[in-house]
Every structure is written in structure tokens, then in C-alpha cells.
Design a protein around this motif. Structure first.
Motif, PDB file in Angstrom:
ATOM      1  N   THR A  71       0.831  -1.200   0.000  1.00  0.00           N
ATOM      2  CA  THR A  71       0.000   0.000   0.000  1.00  0.00           C
ATOM      3  C   THR A  71       0.867   1.251   0.000  1.00  0.00           C
ATOM      4  O   THR A  71       0.609   2.202  -0.747  1.00  0.00           O
ATOM      5  CB  THR A  71      -0.947  -0.008   1.214  1.00  0.00           C
ATOM      6  N   GLN A  72       1.918   1.246   0.796  1.00  0.00           N
ATOM      7  CA  GLN A  72       2.829   2.389   0.846  1.00  0.00           C
ATOM      8  C   GLN A  72       3.500   2.605  -0.514  1.00  0.00           C
ATOM      9  O   GLN A  72       3.613   3.738  -0.988  1.00  0.00           O
ATOM     10  CB  GLN A  72       3.880   2.150   1.928  1.00  0.00           C
ATOM     11  N   LEU A  73       3.905   1.519  -1.157  1.00  0.00           N
ATOM     12  CA  LEU A  73       4.535   1.614  -2.475  1.00  0.00           C
ATOM     13  C   LEU A  73       3.566   2.192  -3.502  1.00  0.00           C
ATOM     14  O   LEU A  73       3.893   3.138  -4.216  1.00  0.00           O
ATOM     15  CB  LEU A  73       5.030   0.239  -2.934  1.00  0.00           C
ATOM     16  N   TYR A  74       2.360   1.626  -3.564  1.00  0.00           N
ATOM     17  CA  TYR A  74       1.391   2.095  -4.548  1.00  0.00           C
ATOM     18  C   TYR A  74       0.929   3.525  -4.268  1.00  0.00           C
ATOM     19  O   TYR A  74       0.695   4.296  -5.201  1.00  0.00           O
ATOM     20  CB  TYR A  74       0.204   1.134  -4.642  1.00  0.00           C
ATOM     21  N   ASP A  75       0.818   3.902  -3.011  1.00  0.00           N
ATOM     22  CA  ASP A  75       0.487   5.288  -2.675  1.00  0.00           C
ATOM     23  C   ASP A  75       1.589   6.231  -3.145  1.00  0.00           C
ATOM     24  O   ASP A  75       1.320   7.313  -3.663  1.00  0.00           O
ATOM     25  CB  ASP A  75       0.261   5.450  -1.171  1.00  0.00           C
ATOM     26  N   SER A  76       2.818   5.809  -2.979  1.00  0.00           N
ATOM     27  CA  SER A  76       3.954   6.617  -3.408  1.00  0.00           C
ATOM     28  C   SER A  76       3.950   6.798  -4.932  1.00  0.00           C
ATOM     29  O   SER A  76       4.202   7.898  -5.433  1.00  0.00           O
ATOM     30  CB  SER A  76       5.252   5.957  -2.942  1.00  0.00           C
ATOM     31  N   ILE A  77       3.677   5.731  -5.647  1.00  0.00           N
ATOM     32  CA  ILE A  77       3.598   5.814  -7.111  1.00  0.00           C
ATOM     33  C   ILE A  77       2.478   6.774  -7.512  1.00  0.00           C
ATOM     34  O   ILE A  77       2.668   7.651  -8.363  1.00  0.00           O
ATOM     35  CB  ILE A  77       3.380   4.419  -7.736  1.00  0.00           C
ATOM     36  N   PHE A  78       1.321   6.614  -6.888  1.00  0.00           N
ATOM     37  CA  PHE A  78       0.182   7.476  -7.206  1.00  0.00           C
ATOM     38  C   PHE A  78       0.534   8.941  -6.966  1.00  0.00           C
ATOM     39  O   PHE A  78       0.259   9.802  -7.803  1.00  0.00           O
ATOM     40  CB  PHE A  78      -1.044   7.078  -6.374  1.00  0.00           C
ATOM     41  N   GLU A  79       1.147   9.225  -5.838  1.00  0.00           N
ATOM     42  CA  GLU A  79       1.504  10.608  -5.507  1.00  0.00           C
ATOM     43  C   GLU A  79       2.504  11.176  -6.501  1.00  0.00           C
ATOM     44  O   GLU A  79       2.486  12.378  -6.789  1.00  0.00           O
ATOM     45  CB  GLU A  79       2.016  10.679  -4.075  1.00  0.00           C
ATOM     46  N   GLY A  80       3.368  10.324  -7.055  1.00  0.00           N
ATOM     47  CA  GLY A  80       4.291  10.782  -8.082  1.00  0.00           C
ATOM     48  C   GLY A  80       3.583  11.201  -9.361  1.00  0.00           C
ATOM     49  O   GLY A  80       4.001  12.136 -10.039  1.00  0.00           O
ATOM     50  N   PHE A  81       2.508  10.520  -9.678  1.00  0.00           N
ATOM     51  CA  PHE A  81       1.729  10.848 -10.871  1.00  0.00           C
ATOM     52  C   PHE A  81       0.771  12.015 -10.636  1.00  0.00           C
ATOM     53  O   PHE A  81       0.486  12.773 -11.547  1.00  0.00           O
ATOM     54  CB  PHE A  81       0.919   9.627 -11.337  1.00  0.00           C
ATOM     55  N   ASP A  82       0.235  12.140  -9.437  1.00  0.00           N
ATOM     56  CA  ASP A  82      -0.767  13.160  -9.123  1.00  0.00           C
ATOM     57  C   ASP A  82      -0.076  14.491  -8.811  1.00  0.00           C
ATOM     58  O   ASP A  82       0.004  14.929  -7.664  1.00  0.00           O
ATOM     59  CB  ASP A  82      -1.633  12.701  -7.932  1.00  0.00           C
ATOM     60  N   CYS A  83       0.390  15.149  -9.841  1.00  0.00           N
ATOM     61  CA  CYS A  83       1.202  16.364  -9.684  1.00  0.00           C
ATOM     62  C   CYS A  83       0.461  17.506  -9.021  1.00  0.00           C
ATOM     63  O   CYS A  83       1.055  18.268  -8.258  1.00  0.00           O
ATOM     64  CB  CYS A  83       1.727  16.812 -11.046  1.00  0.00           C
ATOM     65  N   ASP A  84      -0.824  17.657  -9.299  1.00  0.00           N
ATOM     66  CA  ASP A  84      -1.571  18.772  -8.710  1.00  0.00           C
ATOM     67  C   ASP A  84      -2.214  18.411  -7.370  1.00  0.00           C
ATOM     68  O   ASP A  84      -2.915  19.218  -6.774  1.00  0.00           O
ATOM     69  CB  ASP A  84      -2.616  19.323  -9.682  1.00  0.00           C
ATOM     70  N   ARG A  85      -1.977  17.203  -6.916  1.00  0.00           N
ATOM     71  CA  ARG A  85      -2.432  16.720  -5.600  1.00  0.00           C
ATOM     72  C   ARG A  85      -3.948  16.837  -5.397  1.00  0.00           C
ATOM     73  O   ARG A  85      -4.424  17.092  -4.306  1.00  0.00           O
ATOM     74  CB  ARG A  85      -1.728  17.470  -4.462  1.00  0.00           C
ATOM     75  N   ASN A  86      -4.716  16.577  -6.473  1.00  0.00           N
ATOM     76  CA  ASN A  86      -6.173  16.661  -6.342  1.00  0.00           C
ATOM     77  C   ASN A  86      -6.821  15.289  -6.118  1.00  0.00           C
ATOM     78  O   ASN A  86      -8.041  15.186  -6.083  1.00  0.00           O
ATOM     79  CB  ASN A  86      -6.794  17.360  -7.560  1.00  0.00           C
ATOM     80  N   GLY A  87      -6.032  14.254  -5.993  1.00  0.00           N
ATOM     81  CA  GLY A  87      -6.572  12.928  -5.700  1.00  0.00           C
ATOM     82  C   GLY A  87      -6.905  12.085  -6.909  1.00  0.00           C
ATOM     83  O   GLY A  87      -7.394  10.962  -6.767  1.00  0.00           O
ATOM     84  N   THR A  88      -6.656  12.612  -8.105  1.00  0.00           N
ATOM     85  CA  THR A  88      -6.837  11.850  -9.340  1.00  0.00           C
ATOM     86  C   THR A  88      -5.690  12.175 -10.289  1.00  0.00           C
ATOM     87  O   THR A  88      -4.991  13.177 -10.122  1.00  0.00           O
ATOM     88  CB  THR A  88      -8.171  12.180 -10.043  1.00  0.00           C
ATOM     89  N   ILE A  89      -5.532  11.338 -11.287  1.00  0.00           N
ATOM     90  CA  ILE A  89      -4.494  11.554 -12.298  1.00  0.00           C
ATOM     91  C   ILE A  89      -5.193  11.785 -13.630  1.00  0.00           C
ATOM     92  O   ILE A  89      -5.925  10.914 -14.116  1.00  0.00           O
ATOM     93  CB  ILE A  89      -3.572  10.325 -12.406  1.00  0.00           C
ATOM     94  N   ASP A  90      -4.988  12.974 -14.210  1.00  0.00           N
ATOM     95  CA  ASP A  90      -5.592  13.243 -15.513  1.00  0.00           C
ATOM     96  C   ASP A  90      -4.595  12.853 -16.613  1.00  0.00           C
ATOM     97  O   ASP A  90      -3.450  12.468 -16.343  1.00  0.00           O
ATOM     98  CB  ASP A  90      -6.051  14.695 -15.629  1.00  0.00           C
ATOM     99  N   LEU A  91      -5.047  12.943 -17.846  1.00  0.00           N
ATOM    100  CA  LEU A  91      -4.229  12.503 -18.973  1.00  0.00           C
ATOM    101  C   LEU A  91      -2.920  13.290 -19.066  1.00  0.00           C
ATOM    102  O   LEU A  91      -1.865  12.705 -19.326  1.00  0.00           O
ATOM    103  CB  LEU A  91      -5.019  12.634 -20.273  1.00  0.00           C
ATOM    104  N   ASP A  92      -2.954  14.588 -18.829  1.00  0.00           N
ATOM    105  CA  ASP A  92      -1.727  15.384 -18.914  1.00  0.00           C
ATOM    106  C   ASP A  92      -0.705  14.953 -17.863  1.00  0.00           C
ATOM    107  O   ASP A  92       0.496  14.860 -18.157  1.00  0.00           O
ATOM    108  CB  ASP A  92      -2.033  16.877 -18.760  1.00  0.00           C
ATOM    109  N   GLU A  93      -1.169  14.682 -16.649  1.00  0.00           N
ATOM    110  CA  GLU A  93      -0.267  14.209 -15.593  1.00  0.00           C
ATOM    111  C   GLU A  93       0.314  12.848 -15.968  1.00  0.00           C
ATOM    112  O   GLU A  93       1.511  12.600 -15.784  1.00  0.00           O
ATOM    113  CB  GLU A  93      -1.011  14.089 -14.261  1.00  0.00           C
TER     114      GLU A  93
END
Length: 141
Positions: A71-93
């Protein structure tokens, strides 16, 4: 099944071909967006990375990673992709992070070619990079 040879310049040329790279990334994004809402959630990105089985094997031997560590690993990966920190990853990110990852792979490979055995239905970015290079060579002939 086939064999392709790639090096850093193959990968870099693929990423720098904005049309080919964006098409491939966009297709992958759409495949990962399971609920078709135009963004990737934590669970959608986690499912994608779980399917890669990156942390389940070590030199061909299955390993067991504690769930909290995963969970910590996957959260870290997600946070790396979620540049604007809004809780989702859009296509540009997603595009921006995939570009960074692919350039890092290119830098890691350098001029040392590697041989990869691939399945006929493989749609990996490295295969697409090799296919793009092969098509350019064929066009030049």
C-alpha cells in the motif's frame, strides 16, 4: 513471439516523436481508466501496477511483500503521478510522468542495446519504441 533490440536512442526517439508517444500513452490511459471518467483513481492505478507483477518476483522467485508495504509503495507511485495533488491523475499528468519514466529508461540504457523477447500481442512502450524505429528504417530503405 519475437525479439527486438532497443537502446537508449530507440526509447528517446519514441518519446520525442510526440504523435506516436502520445497515441500510445493515451491508449494506455484509456485502458486503465476502468470507469471511463477521464481520470485515474488510486485503485485504477494500483490495479495496473499490480498486473505488472513488479514486486511479486525477485530474479524469477516469488516473494511475499507485506500488504502495508505494498500500500505504501502504490500510494507513493500514485503521488508521483498526481502532480496537482487533487486525488486523481488526468491525462496530462499521466503523459508527463510516463515521459519522465521513459527518459529515465533511455538514460539507463544509454548506448547499450538490450534484446527483448516479446509476445505477438505485446503492447509495451518498449516494443512500440522498437516498432517505430523499425518503421523509420524501412521507410529510409
Amino acid at each position: 513471439m519475437g525479439v527486438v533490440i532497443v537502446d537508449g536512442s530507440t526509447v528517446r526517439a519514441f518519446v520525442e516523436d510526440e504523435s506516436a508517444f502520445n497515441k500510445s500513452v493515451d491508449e494506455r490511459f484509456q485502458a486503465l481508466d476502468l470507469n471511463r471518467d477521464g481520470v485515474l483513481s488510486r485503485s485504477e492505478l494500483r490495479k495496473a501496477f499490480e498486473s505488472f507483477r513488479l514486486v511479486e518476483a525477485h530474479f524469477g522467485t516469488d516473494v511475499v511483500t507485506p500488504p502495508e508495504q505494498l500500500t505504501q509503495l502504490y500510494d507513493s507511485i500514485f503521488e508521483g503521478f498526481d502532480c496537482d495533488r487533487n486525488g486523481t491523475i488526468d491525462l496530462d499528468e499521466f503523459r508527463a510522468e510516463m515521459k519522465k519514466i521513459m527518459f529515465a529508461i533511455a538514460d539507463g540504457l544509454g548506448s547499450s542495446p538490450i534484446q527483448m523477447v516479446i509476445e505477438d500481442d505485446d503492447d509495451s512502450f518498449l516494443k512500440k519504441a522498437a516498432d517505430l524505429e523499425a518503421s523509420k528504417i524501412a521507410q529510409a530503405s
